[in-house]
Every structure is written in C-alpha cells, then in structure tokens.
Design a protein around this motif. Structure first.
Motif, mmCIF file in Angstrom:
data_model
loop_
_atom_site.group_PDB
_atom_site.id
_atom_site.type_symbol
_atom_site.label_atom_id
_atom_site.label_comp_id
_atom_site.label_asym_id
_atom_site.label_seq_id
_atom_site.Cartn_x
_atom_site.Cartn_y
_atom_site.Cartn_z
ATOM 1 N N ALA A 140 22.330 47.456 40.012
ATOM 2 C CA ALA A 140 22.896 46.201 39.526
ATOM 3 C C ALA A 140 21.905 45.060 39.720
ATOM 4 N N LEU A 141 21.224 45.071 40.855
ATOM 5 C CA LEU A 141 20.277 43.997 41.140
ATOM 6 C C LEU A 141 19.001 44.093 40.316
ATOM 7 N N LEU A 142 18.860 45.153 39.514
ATOM 8 C CA LEU A 142 17.713 45.223 38.618
ATOM 9 C C LEU A 142 17.784 44.157 37.535
ATOM 10 N N ILE A 143 18.935 43.462 37.404
ATOM 11 C CA ILE A 143 18.977 42.316 36.502
ATOM 12 C C ILE A 143 17.932 41.287 36.919
ATOM 13 N N THR A 144 17.617 41.256 38.219
ATOM 14 C CA THR A 144 16.628 40.287 38.694
ATOM 15 C C THR A 144 15.227 40.663 38.260
ATOM 16 N N TYR A 145 15.060 41.856 37.681
ATOM 17 C CA TYR A 145 13.776 42.238 37.116
ATOM 18 C C TYR A 145 13.692 41.870 35.636
ATOM 19 N N VAL A 146 14.818 41.535 35.031
ATOM 20 C CA VAL A 146 14.845 41.231 33.604
ATOM 21 C C VAL A 146 15.017 39.733 33.349
ATOM 22 N N ASN A 147 15.921 39.093 34.113
ATOM 23 C CA ASN A 147 16.152 37.675 33.814
ATOM 24 C C ASN A 147 14.943 36.775 34.057
ATOM 25 N N LEU A 161 17.348 37.361 49.623
ATOM 26 C CA LEU A 161 17.863 38.196 50.708
ATOM 27 C C LEU A 161 19.387 38.145 50.758
ATOM 28 N N PHE A 162 19.951 36.952 50.620
ATOM 29 C CA PHE A 162 21.407 36.839 50.614
ATOM 30 C C PHE A 162 22.005 37.509 49.379
ATOM 31 N N TYR A 163 21.337 37.394 48.246
ATOM 32 C CA TYR A 163 21.800 38.073 47.039
ATOM 33 C C TYR A 163 21.855 39.589 47.237
ATOM 34 N N ALA A 164 20.952 40.115 48.043
ATOM 35 C CA ALA A 164 20.935 41.558 48.299
ATOM 36 C C ALA A 164 22.137 41.988 49.133
ATOM 37 N N ALA A 165 22.564 41.138 50.049
ATOM 38 C CA ALA A 165 23.697 41.488 50.912
ATOM 39 C C ALA A 165 25.031 41.383 50.185
ATOM 40 N N GLY A 166 25.158 40.429 49.272
ATOM 41 C CA GLY A 166 26.427 40.195 48.598
ATOM 42 C C GLY A 166 27.016 41.408 47.897
ATOM 43 N N PRO A 167 26.253 42.115 47.057
ATOM 44 C CA PRO A 167 26.829 43.272 46.357
ATOM 45 C C PRO A 167 27.320 44.365 47.293
ATOM 46 N N MET A 168 26.693 44.524 48.442
ATOM 47 C CA MET A 168 27.143 45.532 49.394
ATOM 48 C C MET A 168 28.551 45.209 49.898
ATOM 49 N N VAL A 169 28.795 43.939 50.175
ATOM 50 C CA VAL A 169 30.123 43.509 50.610
ATOM 51 C C VAL A 169 31.129 43.701 49.477
ATOM 52 N N LEU A 170 30.737 43.325 48.266
ATOM 53 C CA LEU A 170 31.635 43.433 47.121
ATOM 54 C C LEU A 170 32.050 44.873 46.870
ATOM 55 N N LYS A 171 31.093 45.784 46.885
ATOM 56 C CA LYS A 171 31.403 47.169 46.550
ATOM 57 C C LYS A 171 32.270 47.839 47.618
ATOM 58 N N ARG A 172 32.008 47.542 48.860
ATOM 59 C CA ARG A 172 32.720 48.231 49.931
ATOM 60 C C ARG A 172 34.100 47.653 50.191
ATOM 61 N N HIS A 173 34.227 46.325 50.093
ATOM 62 C CA HIS A 173 35.462 45.696 50.565
ATOM 63 C C HIS A 173 36.296 45.013 49.479
ATOM 64 N N LEU A 174 35.723 44.784 48.286
ATOM 65 C CA LEU A 174 36.448 44.032 47.267
ATOM 66 C C LEU A 174 36.542 44.747 45.935
ATOM 67 N N SER A 175 36.071 45.978 45.858
ATOM 68 C CA SER A 175 35.978 46.650 44.566
ATOM 69 C C SER A 175 37.321 47.071 44.009
ATOM 70 N N GLY A 176 38.366 47.115 44.827
ATOM 71 C CA GLY A 176 39.665 47.549 44.332
ATOM 72 C C GLY A 176 40.410 46.481 43.549
ATOM 73 N N ALA A 177 39.970 45.233 43.614
ATOM 74 C CA ALA A 177 40.687 44.134 42.954
ATOM 75 C C ALA A 177 40.208 43.951 41.521
ATOM 76 N N ASP A 178 41.047 43.310 40.700
ATOM 77 C CA ASP A 178 40.643 42.919 39.354
ATOM 78 C C ASP A 178 39.411 42.019 39.482
ATOM 79 N N PRO A 179 38.322 42.313 38.730
ATOM 80 C CA PRO A 179 37.097 41.507 38.866
ATOM 81 C C PRO A 179 37.335 40.021 38.628
ATOM 82 N N ARG A 180 38.187 39.690 37.663
ATOM 83 C CA ARG A 180 38.468 38.273 37.405
ATOM 84 C C ARG A 180 39.160 37.634 38.603
ATOM 85 N N ALA A 181 40.068 38.379 39.224
ATOM 86 C CA ALA A 181 40.797 37.847 40.377
ATOM 87 C C ALA A 181 39.879 37.669 41.573
#
Length: 314
Positions: free
Chosen positions: A241-248, A160-180
């Motif tokens: 993106a979370l479809l990785i959880t169907y493969v790993n 459940l927490f994994y599901a919330a994380g990408p939403m925060v990343l895409k909306r509020h942190l997507s403008g930064a360098d991914p490594r940063a």
C-alpha cells in the motif's frame, strides 16, 4: 494485487501527489503549518461525513477509540504538520520524493511488529534501491544547507509516522466500514490539531491562492484518498500500500516544475529514478511461501481482517 487494489492504488497515487503543491502554496503565502494541517483535516472530515454512515462512525468510536487515536496521531496529527514545516524549507518535489522512504520504514518496523510484512529477495532489493535514492537526495541536493536539511529531516520523520499508521489500521481497525473509520479518524484528528490552529493562526486573512489551495487540499485530497487507502491496505498489505509513495512523487515533481517553476537538481532526478526502480522491484514479488493479504485463506482467519492473528498483523 487484485484489480480492486490496483484501481485504489492508481487513484490514491494521483490524489496524494497533489497535496505537496497545495501545501507549498499555502505555507509560502504565510499560512502556519499547524493551521494548514487543521484546516485540511476539518474540511476532509466534513466532506467524508457527508457520505459516511453515522451509526458506523459512532460504533467505531465506542469500540476502538484508543486505536483510532493512535492511528490519527501516526497518520495525520503528527505527519501533516511535519510535512508543512518541511515545505517551508524545501521544494514540494523534494518533499514528495522523501516521503517515498515510508516503505523502507515499514520494513524496519516489521522486524519487530509484523512478520507478514517482512521483505526478502526481489522486494528487499527494491527497498534497498529505494533507500539509495533517498541517500542520493540527501547527499547531493541537501548536503551542506542547514535550512534545507532541517526541512528534509522533518519530511523523513513524517514518513516514519506514515509507516506506522497502516500497521495500526490493518490490525485494529480493518473490521469497520472504511468511510466510518476514516470519518472517525478525521474527527479525532481535528480535535487533536485544534490547539495548533488556535496557537498559530494566520497573521491576516490568507490570500486567494492559499484559500483555494486549502479548499482543494481538504475537500479533494484528504477524505476520498483516505477511504481508498484503507481499501488498498486491506487488499494488498501495508508494504505494498505504501508503494503509492513511490508513484506520487512523479505527480508532485510534474506539478512543482510546471506550476511552481521548481528545478530539481541532479540528486533529485537520480533519487527519483532509483525510487521508481525500487517501486517496480518491490511490487513484483512477495515473500515466497506466504499468502498475500488478499488471499481468501488468510482473510478468513479472523473477523478483523487478514492480519489479525499473531505473526500476520500490521
């Protein structure tokens, strides 16, 4: 999805299928879950910051520390210890398969927070089939065993927490360098997990298998996949993106069987097959009449990425 997204998908799916084995080795050797999570994050931060632009990390901290904290909590600080706690009670194979419920939670969260991630048609059918796989796992292989049920619930809470994380990343942190952004996240997560490491240290020096597991977990399976995962989210959106959880889980089951001698039960096999079928259906089609996240028409709407506007945020 684009070729870049598929490449990131393949690499992340493989690398994030390995940690379940390593976590199981560590906790079975007596390393406390909180300490496992902390060591993993600290080593990942060291590995990533060796390549991340220092100025970019500082810039992310200055402008978005609140959202970094939210992302760190939802993607690392809470789920990493929960998974380790769960693996004290269930097999690494079962843990990996239960994490595959994360896309289902994305669909539920999208009803309230993200119109662009709502699923319908073929993708909805795929998610329903995936949910049936989770039900098969819980109802056949776990039912009636309180110890395993506790571990399974901990794993599902992490999903459940994994599901919330990408939403925060895409909306509020997507403008930064991914490594940063990932380097800053790992630094912050290291600080937030420090109390757990201090309060629950190992009773003695971990044996060599646990030390090796922790090193590989932190240096290989944390830093690089997080960067590629942020690229995948930007290219394909949270749900896909979370479809990785169907493969790993396939990687995790193969490793669990071949290295740890785990023997998946009938519910595990049925659940994994249903989850893989759901993955295929969910990846086939997107909501008609809506551009995909990689569509330049969407990506050009705002500097923070394709989901920055209301109704297209994650």
């Amino acid at each position: 999805m684009s070729a870049r997204a598929w490449t990131a998908f393949a690499v992340v799916s493989a690398l994030w299928g390995i940690p379940y084995l390593l976590i199981k080795v560590a906790v079975d050797e007596g390393v406390p879950p909180g300490f496992v999570a902390w060591v993993r994050v600290v080593l990942g931060a060291v590995a990533l910051l060796a390549f991340a632009p220092r100025a970019g990390v500082l810039k992310v901290f200055r402008g978005k520390v609140r959202w970094l904290a939210v992302f760190a909590l939802s993607e690392i600080v809470v789920p990493f210890p929960l998974i380790a706690v769960g693996e004290q009670h269930v097999s690494s194979s079962l843990a990996a398969i239960l994490i595959a419920a994360a896309p289902l939670f994305v669909a539920l969260l999208a009803l309230r927070f993200d119109a662009s991630e709502r699923v319908r048609g073929t993708r909805l059918a795929g998610l329903v089939i995936g949910l049936a796989g989770v039900v098969a796992l819980m109802g056949v292989d776990v039912a009636g065993r309180a110890d395993e049920a506790f571990g399974a619930v901990a794993i599902l809470a992490a999903a459940l927490f994994y599901a919330a994380g990408p939403m925060v990343l895409k909306r509020h942190l997507s403008g930064a360098d991914p490594r940063a952004s990932m380097g800053a996240t790992l630094i912050l997560a290291s600080v937030l997990l420090s109390p757990a490491a201090v309060l629950t240290p190992p009773a003695s020096m971990p044996p060599p298998p646990a030390i090796v597991a922790l090193l590989v977990l932190g240096l290989l399976c944390t830093a690089a996949p997080l960067v590629l995962y942020s690229v995948l989210i930007a290219e394909a959106g949270a749900g896909r993106a979370l479809l990785i959880t169907y493969v790993n889980p396939v990687v995790a089951v193969v490793l669990g069987v071949s290295i740890l001698g785990e023997r998946p039960g009938p519910g595990t096999i049925a659940g994994m097959l249903l989850i893989l079928a759901g993955s295929w259906l969910s990846a086939r089609g997107g909501p008609r009449g809506h551009p995909t996240p990689a569509d330049p028409a969407v990506a050009s709407r705002a500097p923070d990425g394709p989901a920055a506007e209301a109704g297209h945020a994650r």
